[in-house]
Design an enzyme around this catalytic site. Structure first.
Site, short mmCIF file in Angstrom:
data_model
loop_
_atom_site.label_atom_id
_atom_site.label_comp_id
_atom_site.label_asym_id
_atom_site.label_seq_id
_atom_site.Cartn_x
_atom_site.Cartn_y
_atom_site.Cartn_z
CD GLN A 186 8.36 8.07 5.29
OE1 GLN A 186 7.33 8.72 5.48
NE2 GLN A 186 8.39 6.76 5.43
N GLY A 187 11.93 10.49 2.53
CA GLY A 187 12.00 10.32 1.08
C GLY A 187 11.94 8.85 0.71
CB SER A 226 6.26 7.53 -1.72
OG SER A 226 5.79 6.92 -0.56
CD GLU A 252 4.75 5.74 8.33
OE1 GLU A 252 5.53 5.00 7.70
OE2 GLU A 252 4.06 6.61 7.79
CB SER A 304 -3.17 1.77 0.98
OG SER A 304 -3.09 0.44 0.50
CG ASN A 305 -7.08 1.57 5.57
OD1 ASN A 305 -5.97 1.89 6.01
ND2 ASN A 305 -8.21 2.00 6.10
CD GLU A 306 -7.45 -0.23 -0.43
OE1 GLU A 306 -6.45 0.44 -0.07
OE2 GLU A 306 -8.59 0.26 -0.51
C1 LIG Z 1 -0.96 12.74 2.80
C2 LIG Z 1 0.12 11.78 2.47
C3 LIG Z 1 1.37 11.95 3.02
C4 LIG Z 1 2.43 11.11 2.68
N1 LIG Z 1 3.66 11.36 3.19
C5 LIG Z 1 4.72 10.64 2.73
C6 LIG Z 1 6.04 11.00 3.12
O1 LIG Z 1 6.27 11.95 3.88
N2 LIG Z 1 7.07 10.28 2.61
C7 LIG Z 1 6.87 9.21 1.79
O2 LIG Z 1 7.84 8.58 1.39
N3 LIG Z 1 5.62 8.85 1.40
C8 LIG Z 1 4.55 9.54 1.85
N4 LIG Z 1 3.27 9.21 1.45
C9 LIG Z 1 3.11 8.15 0.47
C10 LIG Z 1 2.38 6.93 0.96
O3 LIG Z 1 3.21 6.11 1.71
C11 LIG Z 1 1.86 6.23 -0.32
O4 LIG Z 1 0.85 7.08 -0.86
C12 LIG Z 1 1.27 4.89 -0.03
O5 LIG Z 1 2.28 3.99 0.28
C13 LIG Z 1 0.47 4.36 -1.26
O6 LIG Z 1 1.25 4.44 -2.41
P1 LIG Z 1 0.70 5.14 -3.75
O7 LIG Z 1 0.14 6.46 -3.39
O8 LIG Z 1 1.77 5.07 -4.76
O9 LIG Z 1 -0.52 4.26 -4.22
P2 LIG Z 1 -0.44 2.87 -4.99
O10 LIG Z 1 0.54 1.97 -4.34
O11 LIG Z 1 -0.30 3.15 -6.44
O12 LIG Z 1 -1.89 2.30 -4.71
C14 LIG Z 1 -3.04 2.75 -5.43
C15 LIG Z 1 -4.24 1.92 -4.93
O13 LIG Z 1 -4.01 0.54 -5.19
C16 LIG Z 1 -4.11 -0.21 -4.00
N5 LIG Z 1 -3.10 -1.29 -3.99
C17 LIG Z 1 -1.78 -1.17 -4.29
N6 LIG Z 1 -1.16 -2.35 -4.14
C18 LIG Z 1 -2.10 -3.24 -3.75
C19 LIG Z 1 -2.09 -4.62 -3.43
N7 LIG Z 1 -0.94 -5.34 -3.49
N8 LIG Z 1 -3.24 -5.21 -3.04
C20 LIG Z 1 -4.38 -4.49 -2.97
N9 LIG Z 1 -4.47 -3.16 -3.28
C21 LIG Z 1 -3.35 -2.55 -3.65
C22 LIG Z 1 -3.81 0.76 -2.87
O14 LIG Z 1 -4.40 0.38 -1.66
C23 LIG Z 1 -4.44 2.03 -3.40
O15 LIG Z 1 -5.80 2.06 -3.13
C24 LIG Z 1 2.19 10.02 1.80
C25 LIG Z 1 0.91 9.82 1.26
C26 LIG Z 1 -0.11 10.69 1.57
C27 LIG Z 1 -1.47 10.46 0.96
#
Ligand SMILES: Cc1cc2nc3c(=O)[nH]c(=O)nc-3n(C[C@H](O)[C@H](O)[C@H](O)COP(=O)(O)OP(=O)(O)OC[C@H]3O[C@@H](n4cnc5c(N)ncnc54)[C@H](O)[C@@H]3O)c2cc1C
Length: 391
Positions: free
Chosen positions: A126-127, A129, A245, A376-378
């Site tokens: 999955q591409g 993020s 998902e 994320s849970n938030e």
């Molecule tokens: C183990 C793992 C596997 C993954 N696999 C894939 C994959 O195969 N393909 C893919 O495309 N992606 C993948 N992901 C990515 C995943 O979907 C993202 O990590 C996720 O969407 C969060 O984005 P971020 O890491 O950029 O965090 P950010 O969006 O930068 O968030 C950082 C923090 O801010 C909080 N936050 C952000 N926005 C808000 C808001 N509006 N309100 C309140 N809080 C907020 C978040 O909850 C988090 O705690 C994977 C992630 C992990 C950890």
């Protein structure tokens, strides 16, 4: 409280249980039970065993291998699979790109991709993020520019799970940077991971594993026919995919299994000459987790009972939120039960530390991910506030 199924559903549960516990190789189920990483071959073998029996993609349209089951049957299928330590069909294939191609792909794409996707002849990744586009996915910056019969892709993806095994990637790309709303200028492209210009770099994780990657694109040429659905409609397909998902992400069967294992670990470890299971605080903690899990299961059943149209229910956010919290609580319990033994994380052959205690800490660390991926849970709390509580 007892959950009573109809005789037909009881028979269905028995049929699933018998299949999973007798047809999927024991060595694969033992690896899952020991909470060790599966090899690519084990994943493929397990999914092909399920597919040969029509059990890999039961939620797909019937003409492409689906079974037309009710949501309750789907729930039982998933739970029995988890209880039997059977690896679930690869989510990138079964729950993500497969349903998207079935719903939005053209006939040629369906015929070309769906049977190979169900049988994991193609391993997808999955591409979505990017370094600055996770929760705010619509900010993605990877571009695809039309050049003759090709799209030319440049940019970077990150957190690409098991990309090192993947044959193909499904990728959100920006095809119209001038669109008024950033969601409008996004398309969904698919291409092989060995296309010239694709580079994969592993991300080292705190648990010592290699599960996720960065993927870089430099002038990657993708034939125009490998765009899925309509140009600039990729955001709609991404929302459809992310809704799917989240269904089943609560992993209630897997949590039940781990909690049952934790109870047996509590029998094995002694403190002051008595098993930890007899310590009132430990017993209380286990009982509380069992109750929480039962409450989550009842919620899950309520949700599936009300999602007869097959669409993801908004309450799937509640399941994702609570399910991931409980998975984390149980892995923390196992670390606490292991106590000092949990320090010997990477001990191998010759160690007297039981296997379950050796994997306790890496698993605890690995499970920090479950409150991040799939939204994320938030972010789930925001969805619950808006769509369920009307705030
Ligand atoms: C183990 C793992 C596997 C993954 N696999 C894939 C994959 O195969 N393909 C893919 O495309 N992606 C993948 N992901 C990515 C995943 O979907 C993202 O990590 C996720 O969407 C969060 O984005 P971020 O890491 O950029 O965090 P950010 O969006 O930068 O968030 C950082 C923090 O801010 C909080 N936050 C952000 N926005 C808000 C808001 N509006 N309100 C309140 N809080 C907020 C978040 O909850 C988090 O705690 C994977 C992630 C992990 C950890």
């Amino acid at each position: 409280m007892r959950l009573q199924l109809s005789p037909e559903l009881e028979a269905f549960r028995e049929e699933m249980r018998t299949f999973f516990t007798t047809q999927v190789p024991q060595e694969i189920r033992d690896t899952v039970a020991a909470r060790r990483d599966l090899t690519k071959d084990q994943y493929v073998q397990a999914m092909r065993t399920l597919n040969a029996a029509g059990l890999a993609v039961p939620h797909w349209p019937v003409e492409w291998g689906g079974r037309g089951w009710t949501p309750l049957q789907m729930h039982i299928w998933r739970e029995e699979m988890q209880l039997a330590c059977v690896p679930e069909p690869l989510p990138f294939n079964a729950s993500m790109i497969g349903p998207v191609i079935a719903a939005f792909g053209n006939q040629e794409q369906k015929e070309r991709f769906l049977p190979r996707t169900a049988n994991i002849d193609i391993w997808w990744c999955q591409g979505f993020s990017e370094p600055d586009a996770g929760s705010d996915l619509a900010s993605l910056r990877t571009t695809a520019v039309r050049d003759g019969d090709d799209w030319v892709v440049n940019g970077q993806k990150t957190w690409t799970t098991l990309g090192q095994h993947a044959d193909w990637i499904f990728c959100l790309v920006r095809t119209d940077p001038t669109a008024e709303k950033k969601q409008r200028g996004i398309s969904l492209l698919v291409f092989p991971m060995d296309t010239p210009g694709v580079t994969l770099r592993p991300i080292q994780l705190i648990d010592g594993g290699h599960e996720v990657n960065e993927v870089f694109f430099e002038d990657v040429r993708v034939p125009a026919e490998d765009l899925i659905g309509e140009e600039n409609r990729g955001w709609d397909y991404a929302k459809f995919l992310l809704g799917n998902e989240r269904v089943g992400i609560a992993r209630i069967g897997a949590s039940k299994r781990l909690l049952a294992q934790a109870k047996s670990f509590a029998e094995q470890v002694t403190a002051g000459g008595r098993p930890l299971a007899e310590d009132p605080r430990t017993a209380d903690r286990i009982a509380e987790l069992e109750n929480e899990l039962l409450a989550l299961e009842l919620t899950a059943l309520r949700v599936v009972a009300h999602s007869a149209d097959g669409k993801p229910h908004p309450a799937s956010s509640v399941l994702k939120l609570r399910g991931s919290e409980l998975q984390q609580d149980i892995t923390e319990l196992v670390v606490d039960l292991a106590g000092p033994l949990s320090l010997s994380s990477f001990a191998d052959g010759g160690s007297e530390v039981p296997d379950w205690a050796r994997v306790a800490t890496p698993e605890y660390l690995n499970y920090r991910k479950v409150s991040i991926y799939g939204g994320s849970n938030e972010v789930q709390r925001t969805i619950i506030a808006g769509t369920i509580l009307g705030l």
